[in-house]
Design a protein around this motif. Sequence first.
Motif, short mmCIF file in Angstrom:
data_model
loop_
_atom_site.label_atom_id
_atom_site.label_comp_id
_atom_site.label_asym_id
_atom_site.label_seq_id
_atom_site.Cartn_x
_atom_site.Cartn_y
_atom_site.Cartn_z
N THR A 1 54.80 96.53 66.83
CA THR A 1 55.15 95.16 66.45
C THR A 1 54.00 94.49 65.71
OG1 THR A 1 56.53 95.00 68.43
CG2 THR A 1 55.98 92.93 67.32
N LEU A 2 52.79 94.61 66.26
CA LEU A 2 51.59 94.04 65.66
C LEU A 2 50.52 95.11 65.60
CD1 LEU A 2 51.44 90.71 67.74
CD2 LEU A 2 52.37 90.99 65.43
N TYR A 3 49.80 95.16 64.48
CA TYR A 3 48.74 96.14 64.32
C TYR A 3 47.37 95.45 64.31
CZ TYR A 3 52.22 99.66 63.09
OH TYR A 3 53.28 100.53 63.12
N GLU A 4 46.35 96.20 64.70
CA GLU A 4 45.00 95.66 64.65
C GLU A 4 44.68 95.22 63.22
OE1 GLU A 4 40.54 96.58 66.30
OE2 GLU A 4 41.89 98.28 66.01
N GLY A 5 44.15 94.02 63.09
CA GLY A 5 43.85 93.47 61.79
C GLY A 5 44.93 92.55 61.25
N ASP A 6 46.13 92.60 61.85
CA ASP A 6 47.16 91.64 61.46
C ASP A 6 46.70 90.22 61.81
OD1 ASP A 6 48.85 93.63 60.61
OD2 ASP A 6 50.27 93.46 62.27
N THR A 7 47.23 89.26 61.11
CA THR A 7 47.00 87.86 61.43
C THR A 7 48.28 87.29 62.02
OG1 THR A 7 45.35 87.54 59.69
CG2 THR A 7 46.47 85.56 60.51
N VAL A 8 48.17 86.61 63.16
CA VAL A 8 49.33 85.96 63.76
C VAL A 8 49.09 84.46 63.81
CG1 VAL A 8 50.13 87.92 65.11
CG2 VAL A 8 48.44 86.38 66.10
N VAL A 9 50.16 83.71 63.57
CA VAL A 9 50.11 82.25 63.65
C VAL A 9 50.63 81.84 65.01
CG1 VAL A 9 50.94 80.09 62.67
CG2 VAL A 9 50.39 82.01 61.16
N ILE A 10 49.88 80.96 65.68
CA ILE A 10 50.21 80.53 67.04
C ILE A 10 50.57 79.05 67.02
CG2 ILE A 10 49.30 80.25 69.39
CD1 ILE A 10 47.32 82.52 68.67
N ASN A 11 51.69 78.73 67.68
CA ASN A 11 52.09 77.34 67.84
C ASN A 11 51.57 76.84 69.17
OD1 ASN A 11 53.32 74.85 67.78
ND2 ASN A 11 55.39 75.61 68.16
N LEU A 12 50.50 76.04 69.13
CA LEU A 12 49.87 75.55 70.35
C LEU A 12 50.76 74.59 71.13
CD1 LEU A 12 46.30 74.83 68.92
CD2 LEU A 12 47.08 76.89 70.13
N ALA A 13 51.79 74.03 70.45
CA ALA A 13 52.67 73.07 71.11
C ALA A 13 53.73 73.76 71.98
CB ALA A 13 53.36 72.19 70.07
N ASP A 14 53.87 75.07 71.86
CA ASP A 14 54.90 75.81 72.60
C ASP A 14 54.24 76.68 73.67
OD1 ASP A 14 57.06 77.16 73.54
OD2 ASP A 14 57.76 77.86 71.58
N LYS A 15 54.18 76.16 74.86
CA LYS A 15 53.57 76.88 75.98
C LYS A 15 54.58 77.18 77.09
CE LYS A 15 48.83 75.06 75.42
NZ LYS A 15 49.04 74.35 74.15
N LYS A 16 55.84 76.87 76.85
CA LYS A 16 56.85 77.10 77.88
C LYS A 16 57.15 78.59 77.99
CE LYS A 16 61.54 75.80 79.29
NZ LYS A 16 62.74 75.01 78.93
N PRO A 17 57.02 79.18 79.19
CA PRO A 17 57.29 80.62 79.33
C PRO A 17 58.72 80.95 78.92
CG PRO A 17 56.19 79.76 81.29
CD PRO A 17 56.57 78.58 80.46
N MET A 18 58.87 82.04 78.18
CA MET A 18 60.19 82.49 77.75
C MET A 18 60.23 84.00 77.81
SD MET A 18 62.28 81.75 74.22
CE MET A 18 62.48 80.03 74.65
N ASP A 19 61.27 84.52 78.45
CA ASP A 19 61.41 85.96 78.59
C ASP A 19 61.52 86.64 77.23
OD1 ASP A 19 61.72 88.39 79.98
OD2 ASP A 19 63.91 88.24 79.89
N ASN A 20 60.71 87.68 77.02
CA ASN A 20 60.70 88.54 75.84
C ASN A 20 60.03 87.90 74.63
OD1 ASN A 20 61.34 91.21 74.94
ND2 ASN A 20 62.92 90.35 73.62
N ALA A 21 59.45 86.72 74.76
CA ALA A 21 58.73 86.10 73.66
C ALA A 21 57.28 86.58 73.66
CB ALA A 21 58.78 84.58 73.76
N VAL A 22 56.62 86.50 72.51
CA VAL A 22 55.22 86.92 72.37
C VAL A 22 54.34 85.68 72.34
CG1 VAL A 22 53.55 88.17 70.95
CG2 VAL A 22 55.90 89.02 71.14
N PHE A 23 53.30 85.69 73.18
CA PHE A 23 52.39 84.56 73.30
C PHE A 23 50.95 85.05 73.18
CE2 PHE A 23 56.13 83.13 75.59
CZ PHE A 23 56.23 81.78 75.29
N ALA A 24 50.06 84.10 72.89
CA ALA A 24 48.62 84.32 73.05
C ALA A 24 48.23 83.74 74.41
CB ALA A 24 47.84 83.64 71.94
N PHE A 25 47.43 84.49 75.16
CA PHE A 25 47.05 84.10 76.52
C PHE A 25 45.54 84.05 76.68
CE2 PHE A 25 51.16 86.19 76.89
CZ PHE A 25 51.85 85.40 77.79
N ASN A 26 45.11 83.21 77.60
CA ASN A 26 43.77 83.28 78.17
C ASN A 26 43.94 84.10 79.44
OD1 ASN A 26 41.43 82.96 79.65
ND2 ASN A 26 41.30 80.74 79.33
N TYR A 27 43.63 85.39 79.36
CA TYR A 27 43.78 86.26 80.52
C TYR A 27 42.40 86.59 81.09
CZ TYR A 27 45.54 89.89 83.60
OH TYR A 27 45.86 90.64 84.72
#
Length: 226
Positions: free
Chosen positions: A148-174
Amino acid sequence: MDWHRRLTQAREAMGLRKSAFAKLIGVSPPTVTDWENGETKMIEGANLVRVCSALNITPEWLLHGSNSTTTMLPGARFVNVAEDGSPHFVQIPKVALQLRAGVTGFRTEPDERDGGTTDISKEWIKRKGYDPAQLIAIEVKGESMEPTLYEGDTVVINLADKKPMDNAVFAFNYEGEPVVKRLSRDAGQWWLLSDNHDQRRFYRRMCKGSECIIIGRVVRREGDRF
C-alpha cells in the motif's frame, strides 16, 4: 537541442518541480521523467496540448525548436503555479514528527527534501472538505505497509481526523515513535496492522491508552511506485 531538453528547460523556467508539473497536466511523475530522459520518442495529441498550455510554449518550439513561433522570451522566467497564493495548489508542509511517549501533542521539524512542501490541488482539498491548515505531509519509513505504501512515499495526514475507524490508515504516536498503520477492530479491541504479508516480521500490535495515540488520518499518498 532535442525536444526532451527543451521540455526540461521550459519546465525549469516555470519553476515547476516534476511532481507539480505532472499534476498540472494530468500524468504521473514517472511519465514526465520518461519524457525528459528521452525514453519517449514523441509527445502527441492531448498531452502535447496540455504541456504547451501549461508551459506557455508552442508545439513548434517544443518539437522543432522554432524560435519564431515560441511564446517564451529569452531569459524569461514564468510564474510558478505552485507558489504561495497560487489559484491551483496549496503547499502542504513536509515535516518530521518529534514525539514523546504518552503525550498527545507533538512538535514538527521541517523536512527540506524535495523543497519542503507537497503541492496539493485546491480543488481536491475543497472537494474532500479538508482544512489546509490541518494537513501535514511526512515521509514513510520502512516496509511494514507495502504494497500500500512504500518507503520514501509521502503521505498527507489530516490532523483534524482522529476518530478511530476500522480499516482506515492513521499516523500514530506509538510509545514515542511515529508509525503509519492500519487500524482494525477485533474482539472489542483496537489493533495496529501492517499491510505487509510477512506477518511474522510485521505482527499486529494492540492500540490502547497512552501508548498508542492517533495523530491524524492518512488521506493521500504521493509516490513513484505503482
